[in-house]
Design an enzyme around this catalytic site. Sequence first.
Site, PDB file in Angstrom:
ATOM      1  N   ASP A 135       1.024 -10.308  -2.147  1.00 17.21           N
ATOM      2  CA  ASP A 135      -0.165 -10.293  -1.300  1.00 17.21           C
ATOM      3  C   ASP A 135      -0.482 -11.735  -0.920  1.00 17.21           C
ATOM      4  OD1 ASP A 135      -0.594  -7.523  -1.437  1.00 17.21           O
ATOM      5  OD2 ASP A 135      -1.811  -7.679  -3.235  1.00 17.21           O
ATOM      6  N   ASP A 151      -0.310  -3.323   3.683  1.00 15.52           N
ATOM      7  CA  ASP A 151      -1.649  -2.770   3.441  1.00 15.52           C
ATOM      8  C   ASP A 151      -2.408  -2.587   4.759  1.00 15.52           C
ATOM      9  OD1 ASP A 151      -1.109  -2.924   0.706  1.00 15.52           O
ATOM     10  OD2 ASP A 151      -2.067  -4.878   0.505  1.00 15.52           O
TER      11      ASP A 151
END
Length: 185
Positions: A135, A151
């Site tokens: 991330d 995401d």
Amino acid sequence: MKNEEQKNARSAIQARAANFAFWIVASWLFVQADQYTKRLAVLHLKGQKAIVVWEGVFELFYSENKGAAFGILQGQQGFFFITGILVMAAAMYMIWQMPPWKDRHYHGLRLCIVLITAGALGNMADRVSQGYVVDFLYFKLIDFPIFNVADIYVTTATAILILLMLFFYSESDMEIFRLRGGRQS
């Protein structure tokens, strides 16, 4: 009459094959974009201080997430793998049931299926190859959990899907996805 039935059956199979081809190619392209951004994050952000894009609002910040959204279910790789398989199975079923590509009415749904598939596969690829998801996007202003491009795919597709189901598709439009079998009322 028999030749006409065979021709219709062949046409239906060709339409389904075209739907699958689109789904596979488009999903693959989106997964490649996700994986590319994650490689860039590893190369330029891992072990570094956050890159401030907009002071106090948005940063690029490397993080390794062993859980799901918001860091829940840490270390539950088996759960994520099974969930990913179920998402793929549902996507395959929906693509199989979808009318031919020329029926534009279902293009929004096709895009949602592609994005959800790509998001699931992008993060599954990380989990399988590394045991965690990379991330790197962080909205500091609202202290939103760090996330990635996969995401964004899933979140965007889910939001669009909800809007489509509420305001565009009718119950009769969704009949094509009803599971066949069992007793009919």
